[in-house]
Scaffold this active site. Structure first.
Site, short mmCIF file in Angstrom:
data_model
loop_
_atom_site.label_atom_id
_atom_site.label_comp_id
_atom_site.label_asym_id
_atom_site.label_seq_id
_atom_site.Cartn_x
_atom_site.Cartn_y
_atom_site.Cartn_z
N CYS A 28 61.69 96.62 89.83
CA CYS A 28 60.81 96.36 90.98
C CYS A 28 59.35 96.14 90.59
O CYS A 28 58.56 95.69 91.40
CB CYS A 28 60.92 97.49 92.00
SG CYS A 28 62.60 97.77 92.55
N HIS A 68 54.68 97.20 96.07
CA HIS A 68 56.13 96.98 96.11
C HIS A 68 56.68 97.57 97.41
O HIS A 68 56.30 98.66 97.81
CB HIS A 68 56.79 97.64 94.90
CG HIS A 68 58.28 97.71 95.01
ND1 HIS A 68 59.04 96.60 95.30
CD2 HIS A 68 59.15 98.75 94.91
CE1 HIS A 68 60.30 96.96 95.35
NE2 HIS A 68 60.40 98.25 95.13
N ASN A 99 64.10 96.20 100.66
CA ASN A 99 63.55 96.23 99.30
C ASN A 99 64.17 95.07 98.51
O ASN A 99 65.36 95.08 98.23
CB ASN A 99 63.90 97.58 98.68
CG ASN A 99 63.38 97.73 97.26
OD1 ASN A 99 62.98 96.76 96.62
ND2 ASN A 99 63.42 98.95 96.76
N1 ACO Z 1 72.73 106.59 107.23
C1 ACO Z 1 72.95 107.80 107.75
N2 ACO Z 1 72.90 108.93 107.03
C2 ACO Z 1 72.61 108.80 105.71
C3 ACO Z 1 72.42 107.56 105.11
C4 ACO Z 1 72.48 106.41 105.92
N3 ACO Z 1 72.28 105.18 105.46
N4 ACO Z 1 72.17 107.76 103.80
C5 ACO Z 1 72.22 109.08 103.57
N5 ACO Z 1 72.50 109.71 104.73
C6 ACO Z 1 72.65 111.14 104.96
C7 ACO Z 1 73.10 111.88 103.72
O1 ACO Z 1 74.52 111.83 103.62
C8 ACO Z 1 72.61 113.26 104.00
O2 ACO Z 1 73.50 113.89 104.91
P1 ACO Z 1 73.82 115.46 104.79
O3 ACO Z 1 72.49 116.15 105.02
O4 ACO Z 1 74.80 115.66 105.88
O5 ACO Z 1 74.34 115.65 103.40
C9 ACO Z 1 71.30 113.03 104.73
O6 ACO Z 1 71.35 111.69 105.26
C10 ACO Z 1 70.08 113.19 103.86
O7 ACO Z 1 70.32 112.45 102.63
P2 ACO Z 1 69.20 112.31 101.56
O8 ACO Z 1 69.67 111.40 100.48
O9 ACO Z 1 68.73 113.69 101.19
O10 ACO Z 1 68.10 111.57 102.40
P3 ACO Z 1 66.56 111.47 102.14
O11 ACO Z 1 65.83 112.17 103.19
O12 ACO Z 1 66.19 111.75 100.72
O13 ACO Z 1 66.34 109.91 102.38
C11 ACO Z 1 65.98 107.92 101.11
C12 ACO Z 1 66.97 109.00 101.52
C13 ACO Z 1 65.58 107.13 102.34
C14 ACO Z 1 66.61 107.00 100.10
C15 ACO Z 1 64.72 108.61 100.53
O14 ACO Z 1 65.08 109.53 99.52
C16 ACO Z 1 63.77 107.67 100.00
O15 ACO Z 1 63.09 106.96 100.73
N6 ACO Z 1 63.62 107.58 98.66
C17 ACO Z 1 62.82 106.61 98.03
C18 ACO Z 1 63.70 105.78 97.27
C19 ACO Z 1 63.59 104.31 97.56
O16 ACO Z 1 62.92 103.84 98.43
N7 ACO Z 1 64.27 103.61 96.73
C20 ACO Z 1 64.25 102.21 96.73
C21 ACO Z 1 64.50 101.74 95.36
S1 ACO Z 1 63.40 102.39 94.23
C22 ACO Z 1 62.14 101.41 94.12
O17 ACO Z 1 62.13 100.36 94.64
C23 ACO Z 1 61.00 101.90 93.33
#
Ligand code: ACO
Length: 321
Positions: free
Chosen positions: A115, A248, A278
């Site tokens: 990215c 990004h 993304n």
């Molecule tokens: N829809 C519904 N529920 C979901 C989904 C979805 N798409 N995905 C995960 N869940 C659920 C999980 O199963 C979990 O359920 P549980 O509590 O019953 O176990 C709950 O949501 C929380 O899951 P987490 O993975 O802990 O969610 P989090 O709050 O961390 O959010 C996310 C996830 C949005 C990916 C967040 O961590 C984030 O924004 N991270 C940044 C990473 C990113 O943006 N990456 C992009 C690529 S990296 C880059 O470009 C640099």
């Protein structure tokens, strides 16, 4: 003194937007509320079967060439940032050269920094131009991340989209790129990776994107803040003098947290993540082109471009547009 300035930009998004509800309709166990609340993403574009990265790059490049008022044969360097190349080899850059009908034998290569790829590619191309060896570079970020997503993993598949952005970077007497910095720390490779390869006709390992979302979030916000300060300090430019922050586009919460840490108001941030998801290396040039074409970004303004991605890699470039 030879400088490198942006002469024109272009971008391309394949097909119609695919909404969060469309993903639900396709059987993914998610909801518009969850995706918008955690990421700000409302839609993404997905390349149809048969459309490859060099196809997206070709259209974006043609728009950039038109905007720069130059012909394909005027290009003497092509750098394509991508993690989703058409083939293992040849490079997507050489395939793009062929699709654009460039027959002047110019140098063409791919650059892999996930990215951060576009910020890396722009910085590399700038060095070629400033050295005097090249005059006009086509710098592209293009991806079909939809091909490396595990569509049964709702934690990752809702986050990404396909697209391409391109700039024509040319030699100039006037400053264009005012400063840049690139960094990497390979010890963080497990938190965001596609840990697979091809050997003896088989996929070895895992061919899908895997991510520790919370670790990525924290890392991204920290390094985007640090590298922005580094580039601004090196250039002797205050954060208040930045007209547009173009980070990004991973997640609206990462964009907002980065802007807040830097003291940049939200209305000075170009954000496309809601409509594009993304798009990895394509996200920064897509956002740049959108901001230029909708009239927000004007000639003479200062732009701070930032990338962070798998590796981990990160970087920033300060531009006098
Ligand atoms: N829809 C519904 N529920 C979901 C989904 C979805 N798409 N995905 C995960 N869940 C659920 C999980 O199963 C979990 O359920 P549980 O509590 O019953 O176990 C709950 O949501 C929380 O899951 P987490 O993975 O802990 O969610 P989090 O709050 O961390 O959010 C996310 C996830 C949005 C990916 C967040 O961590 C984030 O924004 N991270 C940044 C990473 C990113 O943006 N990456 C992009 C690529 S990296 C880059 O470009 C640099």
């Amino acid at each position: 003194m030879i400088y490198a300035r942006i002469a024109g930009t272009g971008s391309y998004l394949p097909g119609e937007p695919v909404s969060n509800d469309d993903l639900v309709a396709r059987g993914i166990e998610t909801s518009d509320e969850w995706i918008v609340g955690r990421t700000g993403i409302r839609a993404r574009h997905l390349a149809p079967q048969g459309m490859v990265t060099s196809d997206l790059a070709r259209v974006a490049s043609q728009h950039a060439l038109e905007a720069a008022g130059c012909k394909p044969q005027d290009i003497d360097l092509i750098v394509v940032a991508t993690s989703t190349p058409d083939y293992i080899f040849p490079s997507t850059a050489t395939l793009l050269q062929s699709k654009l009908g460039i027959t002047n034998g110019c140098a063409a290569f791919d650059l892999q920094a996930v990215c951060s790829g576009f910020v890396y590619a722009l910085t590399v191309a700038e060095k070629f131009i400033r050295s005097g060896s090249h005059k006009r570079a086509l710098v592209v970020g293009a991806e079909v991340f939809s091909r490396i997503l595990d569509w049964s993993d709702r934690g990752t598949c809702v986050l990404f989209g396909d697209g391409a952005g391109a700039v024509v970077l040319e030699a100039s007497d006037l400053p264009g790129i005012l400063g840049s910095a690139l960094h990497a720390d390979g010890s963080h490779h497990p938190i965001l990776c596609v840990p697979g390869s091809v050997a003896a006709g088989q996929v070895v390992g895992d061919p899908f994107l895997r991510m520790d979302g919370q670790a990525v979030f924290k890392f991204a916000v920290r390094v985007l803040g640090e590298v922005a300060h580094e580039v601004l300090a090196d250039a002797g430019v205050g954060v208040q003098d930045v007209d547009w922050l173009i980070p990004h586009q991973a997640n609206i919460r990462i964009l907002q947290a980065t802007a807040k840490r830097l003291g940049v108001p939200d209305d000075k941030v170009i954000a496309t993540v809601a409509a594009h998801g993304n798009t990895s290396a394509a996200s920064v040039p897509l956002a740049l082109d959108l901001g230029i074409r909708d009239g927000r970004i004007q000639r003479g303004q200062k732009l701070l471009l930032e990338g962070v991605g798998g590796g981990f890699t990160w970087g920033a470039a300060l531009i006098h547009y």
